[in-house]
Design an enzyme around this catalytic site. Sequence first.
Site, short mmCIF file in Angstrom:
data_model
loop_
_atom_site.label_atom_id
_atom_site.label_comp_id
_atom_site.label_asym_id
_atom_site.label_seq_id
_atom_site.Cartn_x
_atom_site.Cartn_y
_atom_site.Cartn_z
CE LYS A 1 -25.47 -60.58 -22.23
NZ LYS A 1 -24.07 -60.81 -21.86
CD GLN B 1 -22.29 -62.29 -18.84
OE1 GLN B 1 -23.11 -62.51 -19.72
NE2 GLN B 1 -21.79 -61.08 -18.63
CG ASP C 1 -19.87 -61.96 -26.15
OD1 ASP C 1 -20.75 -61.07 -26.22
OD2 ASP C 1 -19.67 -62.65 -25.14
#
Length: 295
Positions: A54, A98, A121
């Site tokens: 990422k 994460q 997200d």
Amino acid sequence: MTARRIDGKAAAAELHERVAGAVRNFTQAAGRAPGLATVLVGEDPASAVYIRSKNKATAAAGMVSFHHQLPETTSEAELLALVDELNRDERVDGILVQLPLPSDIDDKTVIAAIDPAKDVDGFHAENAGKLATGLEALVPCTPLGCLHLLRAELGSLAGLDAVVIGRSNIVGKPMAMLLLGENATVTIAHSRTRDLPEVVGRADIVVAAVGRAEMVRGDWIKPGAIVIDVGINRIPTEDGKGRLVGDVAYDEASEVAAAITPVPGGVGPMTIAMLMRSTLVAAHRRAGIADPEGL
Ligand code: NAD
């Protein structure tokens, strides 16, 4: 029939290129590049690999990457303090914490603490609610990637029968909402669904997001269906290295479906491309600039 192999890697590469172009325009208009902050708590090897990809993609797109590596022993209060700092940091357009988090940190509390405008997200209840009610939202990257591939295959999805297997907040539920938004007729199947093969057999579109190696068999699939395999499962091999497979028995399904995503190289690469896109979109909205077109 041998199904077309849907090349998620190629679709992702194309999207990365378009995002990079739009990043240049944004940077000129706003006087700064979009920024993505990533937070990794602990040393989970799979998570570390995801975060590295990422951050690499962020830099490659011309965006600024702020990575925060925290020790496994980090408390929930410490993580919430970092999220608060990132919420207030004007250079940060997207915040990605994460998952999974260590067991003594409540991921729901952490997700709820992220500024919804920076929630790239798309896991915050405000964004999930906006998606469900048809308002402009930040949408979870994996289902968004699946939708991108489906649109490229099919054009309009209106009136098609779609079955989503799995009802997680990360993949299954938002996938169903996106398909509904495209006017598909949507069924959500899950662990308590009766006669899953029969349910799958009705579908023009099958999205499998379960996490069970090759559970969906070829003879479940309606001839000519489009199959999107979200699952990532490592199965043992003789050399001890293991092998990645999806939730769909690829070879069998290829005999029946019109098109299918491979694992790896299907949905996975699209997820990161969509994260880049969402960060760019969040930057536009925060700066009061109209969303970039053609992405
Ligand atoms: P999850 O464990 O949160 O949800 C799994 C879902 O599958 C549940 O809703 C459950 O009801 C359903 N399920 C379980 N057993 C079932 C059965 N026998 N029959 C029907 N349904 C059943 O998982 P998730 O986070 O949604 O992820 C699903 C899979 O997708 C995993 O393999 C994960 O690794 C993968 N994934 C891939 C990406 C990517 O970028 N490619 C992103 C996220 C998740």
